[in-house]
Scaffold this motif. Structure first.
Motif, PDB file in Angstrom:
ATOM      1  N   ALA A   1      -7.133   6.360 -10.556  1.00 27.08           N
ATOM      2  CA  ALA A   1      -7.907   5.121 -10.747  1.00 27.08           C
ATOM      3  C   ALA A   1      -7.041   3.900 -11.031  1.00 27.08           C
ATOM      4  CB  ALA A   1      -8.920   5.313 -11.874  1.00 27.08           C
TER       5      ALA A   1
ATOM      6  N   ILE B 276      -7.087   0.494 -17.291  1.00 30.58           N
ATOM      7  CA  ILE B 276      -8.086   0.880 -16.282  1.00 30.58           C
ATOM      8  C   ILE B 276      -9.489   0.561 -16.808  1.00 30.58           C
ATOM      9  CG2 ILE B 276      -9.137   2.836 -15.055  1.00 30.58           C
ATOM     10  CD1 ILE B 276      -6.321   4.153 -15.086  1.00 30.58           C
TER      11      ILE B 276
ATOM     12  N   GLY C 118      -4.274   1.063  -6.118  1.00 30.41           N
ATOM     13  CA  GLY C 118      -5.008   0.033  -5.396  1.00 30.41           C
ATOM     14  C   GLY C 118      -6.337   0.568  -4.882  1.00 30.41           C
TER      15      GLY C 118
ATOM     16  N   VAL D  90      -5.498  11.689  -4.667  1.00 31.54           N
ATOM     17  CA  VAL D  90      -4.346  12.333  -5.317  1.00 31.54           C
ATOM     18  C   VAL D  90      -4.032  13.705  -4.721  1.00 31.54           C
ATOM     19  CG1 VAL D  90      -3.443  13.189  -7.528  1.00 31.54           C
ATOM     20  CG2 VAL D  90      -4.731  11.039  -7.464  1.00 31.54           C
TER      21      VAL D  90
ATOM     22  N   ALA E  87     -10.245   5.530   6.915  1.00 34.45           N
ATOM     23  CA  ALA E  87     -10.962   4.259   7.001  1.00 34.45           C
ATOM     24  C   ALA E  87     -10.504   3.422   8.197  1.00 34.45           C
ATOM     25  CB  ALA E  87     -10.791   3.488   5.699  1.00 34.45           C
TER      26      ALA E  87
ATOM     27  N   ASN F 123       0.854  -1.192   0.000  1.00 35.83           N
ATOM     28  CA  ASN F 123       0.000   0.000   0.000  1.00 35.83           C
ATOM     29  C   ASN F 123       0.888   1.240   0.000  1.00 35.83           C
ATOM     30  OD1 ASN F 123      -2.998  -0.846   0.491  1.00 35.83           O
ATOM     31  ND2 ASN F 123      -1.784  -2.171   1.822  1.00 35.83           N
TER      32      ASN F 123
HETATM   33  N1  LIG Z   1      -7.978   7.944   3.701  1.00 31.24           N
HETATM   34  C1  LIG Z   1      -7.794   6.664   3.972  1.00 31.24           C
HETATM   35  O1  LIG Z   1      -8.434   6.085   4.859  1.00 31.24           O
HETATM   36  C2  LIG Z   1      -6.805   5.915   3.162  1.00 31.24           C
HETATM   37  C3  LIG Z   1      -6.665   4.520   3.269  1.00 31.24           C
HETATM   38  C4  LIG Z   1      -5.727   3.866   2.461  1.00 31.24           C
HETATM   39  C5  LIG Z   1      -4.941   4.614   1.575  1.00 31.24           C
HETATM   40  N2  LIG Z   1      -5.091   5.972   1.545  1.00 31.24           N
HETATM   41  C6  LIG Z   1      -4.311   6.817   0.642  1.00 31.24           C
HETATM   42  O2  LIG Z   1      -4.774   6.613  -0.684  1.00 31.24           O
HETATM   43  C7  LIG Z   1      -3.712   6.951  -1.563  1.00 31.24           C
HETATM   44  C8  LIG Z   1      -3.566   5.852  -2.607  1.00 31.24           C
HETATM   45  O3  LIG Z   1      -3.031   4.681  -1.998  1.00 31.24           O
HETATM   46  P1  LIG Z   1      -2.774   3.384  -2.892  1.00 31.24           P
HETATM   47  O4  LIG Z   1      -2.259   2.343  -1.968  1.00 31.24           O
HETATM   48  O5  LIG Z   1      -3.948   3.129  -3.756  1.00 31.24           O
HETATM   49  O6  LIG Z   1      -1.552   3.899  -3.808  1.00 31.24           O
HETATM   50  P2  LIG Z   1      -1.160   3.474  -5.305  1.00 31.24           P
HETATM   51  O7  LIG Z   1      -1.627   2.088  -5.561  1.00 31.24           O
HETATM   52  O8  LIG Z   1       0.286   3.805  -5.460  1.00 31.24           O
HETATM   53  O9  LIG Z   1      -2.007   4.460  -6.207  1.00 31.24           O
HETATM   54  C9  LIG Z   1      -1.790   5.832  -6.198  1.00 31.24           C
HETATM   55  C10 LIG Z   1      -2.219   6.430  -7.521  1.00 31.24           C
HETATM   56  O10 LIG Z   1      -2.165   7.860  -7.385  1.00 31.24           O
HETATM   57  C11 LIG Z   1      -1.904   8.423  -8.655  1.00 31.24           C
HETATM   58  N3  LIG Z   1      -0.898   9.471  -8.574  1.00 31.24           N
HETATM   59  C12 LIG Z   1      -1.094  10.753  -8.938  1.00 31.24           C
HETATM   60  N4  LIG Z   1      -0.014  11.467  -8.746  1.00 31.24           N
HETATM   61  C13 LIG Z   1       0.927  10.654  -8.263  1.00 31.24           C
HETATM   62  C14 LIG Z   1       2.283  10.837  -7.895  1.00 31.24           C
HETATM   63  N5  LIG Z   1       2.887  12.033  -7.991  1.00 31.24           N
HETATM   64  N6  LIG Z   1       2.976   9.758  -7.445  1.00 31.24           N
HETATM   65  C15 LIG Z   1       2.361   8.550  -7.338  1.00 31.24           C
HETATM   66  N7  LIG Z   1       1.064   8.341  -7.679  1.00 31.24           N
HETATM   67  C16 LIG Z   1       0.364   9.375  -8.144  1.00 31.24           C
HETATM   68  C17 LIG Z   1      -1.456   7.285  -9.562  1.00 31.24           C
HETATM   69  O11 LIG Z   1      -2.555   7.032 -10.428  1.00 31.24           O
HETATM   70  P3  LIG Z   1      -2.595   7.506 -11.968  1.00 31.24           P
HETATM   71  O12 LIG Z   1      -1.227   7.244 -12.557  1.00 31.24           O
HETATM   72  O13 LIG Z   1      -3.673   6.666 -12.522  1.00 31.24           O
HETATM   73  O14 LIG Z   1      -2.932   8.963 -11.926  1.00 31.24           O
HETATM   74  C18 LIG Z   1      -1.276   6.102  -8.652  1.00 31.24           C
HETATM   75  O15 LIG Z   1      -1.594   4.878  -9.267  1.00 31.24           O
HETATM   76  C19 LIG Z   1      -2.468   7.173  -0.700  1.00 31.24           C
HETATM   77  O16 LIG Z   1      -2.296   8.571  -0.491  1.00 31.24           O
HETATM   78  C20 LIG Z   1      -2.820   6.527   0.609  1.00 31.24           C
HETATM   79  O17 LIG Z   1      -2.130   7.082   1.699  1.00 31.24           O
HETATM   80  C21 LIG Z   1      -6.000   6.616   2.298  1.00 31.24           C
END
Ligand SMILES: NC(=O)c1ccc[n+]([C@@H]2O[C@H](COP(=O)([O-])OP(=O)(O)OC[C@H]3O[C@@H](n4cnc5c(N)ncnc54)[C@H](OP(=O)(O)O)[C@@H]3O)[C@@H](O)[C@H]2O)c1
Length: 325
Positions: free
Chosen positions: A148, A180, A151, A216, A264, A41
């Motif tokens: 999108a 996607i 994960g 994002v 969450a 993650n």
């Molecule tokens: N609020 C909560 O309860 C909660 C819970 C879990 C995770 N999160 C957060 O949700 C976010 C996504 O987590 P994830 O595990 O899904 O991460 P991930 O699999 O790495 O996905 C992140 C996505 O963000 C986009 N993105 C846009 N700008 C970026 C940049 N400069 N560097 C990297 N990615 C960028 C990319 O999508 P595209 O290339 O398609 O644009 C990437 O695939 C994180 O910030 C995490 O901390 C929040």
């Protein structure tokens, strides 16, 4: 046993190493699990740098979540040796064995393998807590999901579509659009660069989005304030762009939308019955075949660096899952 250790904080993974460490000893109230699969993650990556809100002191074993088989448990825990479980406790998942409190675990859905279960956990509970529990998403709603390919983003697209919402997925990476579309099957995949409000307005017949789900932040958040329907919700999920946006409070007032902060994991800790209900709802959807976690790559834990680097390079569509041992 082998475990992925963060020996010291570093910006380039130089402080991370696969090491032989002493196996955890189960404390009372804990369940000892043989980890069969563990998924990566974004917070795992941030924790290697000390950039996540939860800052464990190094050295620590990395890994938020896993799926595996119970080896030992207290009788009262409700778990028994051989049970297939999923869960995690913020760290410790990237190892051959993990010992975690019983309330951090839930059964793997029937018919689901360990990699899919490890990939589903946090991503789908984040998506469900955001969209359904806090967002009160309804069938037919327009849901705009940013990041999108990630994960959490893919899980939000998959879940929203399974529950009858109309999904517009966005990505900042044009080359990911087709993958996607194939995995999430949204109404459309649009680019999140620059001005995307007009595309959202065209697709929704001028209505705009009932829920914007934004992992994002930064410029994507700024433009999203122009994409929310009156009465809609703009959900703050994360800041993968690296910038936490500012907003003038007159904007949600004039446009009549709410800004909703999502945590969450904390939500489930504060409201354990709701957390359990959310897990159960996700399990039912998975067992009915309505949702399917997307795995970009399945790697032996020895190839942990490939997974972490691909995430840092933004080079994934779906989850990275490691298999220890
Ligand atoms: N609020 C909560 O309860 C909660 C819970 C879990 C995770 N999160 C957060 O949700 C976010 C996504 O987590 P994830 O595990 O899904 O991460 P991930 O699999 O790495 O996905 C992140 C996505 O963000 C986009 N993105 C846009 N700008 C970026 C940049 N400069 N560097 C990297 N990615 C960028 C990319 O999508 P595209 O290339 O398609 O644009 C990437 O695939 C994180 O910030 C995490 O901390 C929040």
């Amino acid at each position: 046993m082998q475990a992925l250790r963060v020996e010291r904080l570093s910006d380039d993974l130089s402080g991370v190493t696969l090491a032989d460490v002493t196996a955890p000893v189960r404390a009372s109230g804990e369940v000892l699990v043989k980890v069969r699969a563990a998924s990566l993650n974004f917070p795992d990556l941030l924790m290697t740098r000390g950039e996540y809100q939860f800052k464990p002191e190094a050295p620590f074993t990395s890994g938020l979540e896993f799926a595996g088989e119970v080896l030992e448990a207290d009788h009262e825990s409700g778990f028994a040796p051989g049970d297939r479980v999923m869960g995690g406790n913020k760290t410790g998942a990237f190892a051959e064995l993990a010992s975690v409190p019983a309330d951090k675990l839930s059964p793997v859905p029937h018919g689901m393998d360990f990699p899919a279960a490890a990939a589903m956990g946090a991503a789908y509970s984040t998506a469900f807590t955001g969209l359904v529990e806090l967002g009160r998403m309804q069938e037919g709603d327009w849901v705009l999901v940013h990041g999108a390919s990630g994960g959490v983003g893919l899980a939000a697209c998959d879940l929203a579509r399974a529950l009858g919402a109309r999904v517009i997925a966005t990505t900042g990476s044009p080359e990911k659009r087709e993958r996607i579309a194939a995995l999430a099957r949204p109404e459309a995949v649009i680019l999140s660069e620059g001005r995307f409000r007009e595309a959202v307005a065209d697709l929704t017949g001028g209505r705009l989005a009932d829920i914007v789900f934004d992992p994002v932040g930064g410029d994507v958040f700024d433009e999203s304030t122009r994409c929310v329907a009156f009465g809609g919700k703009l959900m703050v999920v994360g800041f993968t762009s690296g910038r936490i946006a500012d907003i003038s409070t007159n904007i949600p007032l004039i446009k009549g939308f709410s800004i909703v902060g999502l945590r969450a994991g904390e939500y489930a800790r504060r409201f354990p019955e709701r957390g359990a209900a959310i897990n159960q709802a996700i399990r039912r959807l998975a067992e009915a075949g309505a949702i399917t976690p997307a795995i970009d790559r399945l790697l032996p834990l020895t190839q942990w660096r490939e997974g972490f680097e691909a995430m840092a390079r933004r080079d994934l569509v779906g989850k990275v899952v490691f298999q220890p041992g």
